[in-house]
Enzyme design. Structure first.
Site, short mmCIF file in Angstrom:
data_model
loop_
_atom_site.label_atom_id
_atom_site.label_comp_id
_atom_site.label_asym_id
_atom_site.label_seq_id
_atom_site.Cartn_x
_atom_site.Cartn_y
_atom_site.Cartn_z
N ASP A 105 -1.99 1.73 -1.81
CA ASP A 105 -2.41 1.15 -3.12
C ASP A 105 -1.98 -0.10 -3.51
O ASP A 105 -2.59 -0.79 -4.59
CB ASP A 105 -2.58 2.18 -4.15
CG ASP A 105 -1.10 2.67 -4.60
OD1 ASP A 105 -0.14 2.24 -4.37
OD2 ASP A 105 -1.08 3.81 -4.97
N HIS A 120 1.49 3.40 6.12
CA HIS A 120 0.06 3.58 6.43
C HIS A 120 -0.90 2.46 6.00
O HIS A 120 -2.19 2.77 6.08
CB HIS A 120 -0.31 4.78 5.60
CG HIS A 120 0.46 5.97 6.29
ND1 HIS A 120 0.35 7.19 5.57
CD2 HIS A 120 1.02 6.41 7.19
CE1 HIS A 120 0.91 8.26 6.05
NE2 HIS A 120 1.25 7.58 7.24
#
Ligand code: BJW
Ligand code: ZN
Length: 244
Positions: A105, A120
């Site tokens: 995010d 990730h």
């Protein structure tokens, strides 16, 4: 939450020269980011194999892109919370500090953290399936099937899907940081997804003090030196000396 455990951890932090923090979706939950496996988790509503695997993208790139466009729109207005900000402040106080996050995010960077390893990937980065180029792209009005400006091939989110290997350089940097640290904090991750789930155990094997902060116990809790149950947004700021 026993104040005594927090005091032990504050003391350890004060003594440590090399600190590693591993974060997961739980640290962003209080910013409004859905987790993956909780009661309202993304993988309760959607099947990961339909949306977060290379096979899914090959089969139906439009559907996978719809999912990621929706998540980009959801994330765009969200702000870091006190836990993100406390980790950014902690980085300033520690001689060596590495933040390893599974989150895509971008909220740690927005909070001011600098040494970040994004295991990730990052939802605001797009990667070309043809030439491999990675670019930051924060547009919220992407076409349904965005194409590379350089070679015209289909772009994909620069994130790691199930069954894909993590970037070897990124993973090597994470392993090196974990192997060298004397204290590791594992915050807001269910500890179910490999290889991230093994990093705390690796630190423990190398002699580090490892503490976990989570709403609930995880499969690794018993392996760690401390397991603090509570909200990251409440507990992480209380690790800073100023909060004493
Ligand atoms: C709070 C809170 C608050 C809530 N305060 N806490 C070895 C054994 C078995 C399987 C494997 C293995 N090695 C590899 C695998 C396969 C697979 C895997 O691990 N599967 C398991 C599910 C069994 N791993 C992979 O495929 C990885 N690749 C790999 O290892 O390559 C080599 C290989 C390939 C194939 C076979 C073997 C080897 C890649 C994994 C990629 C994960 N990708 C995702 C999606 C990213 C993009 C996207 O977002 O769309 O990453 S899945 C999803 O899970 C996301 C997350 O980063 C990741 C971890 O989730 P996280 O962060 O832990 O979130 P939650 O929701 O699970 O937990 C939240 C926690 O917070 C909870 O505990 C709450 O209690 C807590 N919480 N609010 C504090 N306020
Ligand atoms: Zn390209």
């Amino acid at each position: 939450m026993p104040e005594a455990d927090l005091e032990v951890l504050r003391h350890r932090l004060h003594q440590s020269r090399d600190v590693v923090v591993l974060t997961g979706a739980g640290i962003s939950a209080e910013s409004g980011v859905p987790t993956f496996r909780g009661p309202d988790g993304l993988w309760r509503q959607y099947r990961a194999v339909d949306l977060a695997t290379p096979q899914a993208f090959q089969r139906d790139p439009r559907l996978v892109w719809e999912f990621y466009q929706w998540r980009r729109q959801l994330l765009a207005p969200l702000q870091p919370n006190p836990a993100h900000r406390a980790l950014a402040a902690l980085e300033q106080r520690c001689p060596r500090f590495t933040l390893i996050t599974q989150n895509i995010d971008g909220l740690h960077a927005l909070a001011g953290s600098r040494r970040i390893i994004e295991l990730h990937g990052n939802i605001w980065h797009l990667r070309c399936t043809g030439c491999g180029q990675v670019r930051e792209d924060r547009r919220l009005d992407l076409p349904p099937l965005p194409a590379c400006q350089t070679c015209g091939a289909l772009l994909r989110p620069h994130v790691v899907w199930f069954g894909e290997t993590l970037d070897p350089a990124v993973l090597a940097a994470a392993y090196a940081a974990v192997a060298a640290c004397d204290l590791m904090l594992v915050i807001g991750t269910s500890g179910l997804v490999q290889p991230a789930a093994s990093l705390g155990y690796l630190a423990k094997q190398r002699g580090a003090f490892v503490a976990e902060i989570n709403l609930e116990p995880t499969p690794q809790s018993d392996l760690y030196d401390l397991s603090l149950l509570g909200k990251a947004g409440d507990l992480v700021p209380r690790l800073l000396p100023a909060a004493r």
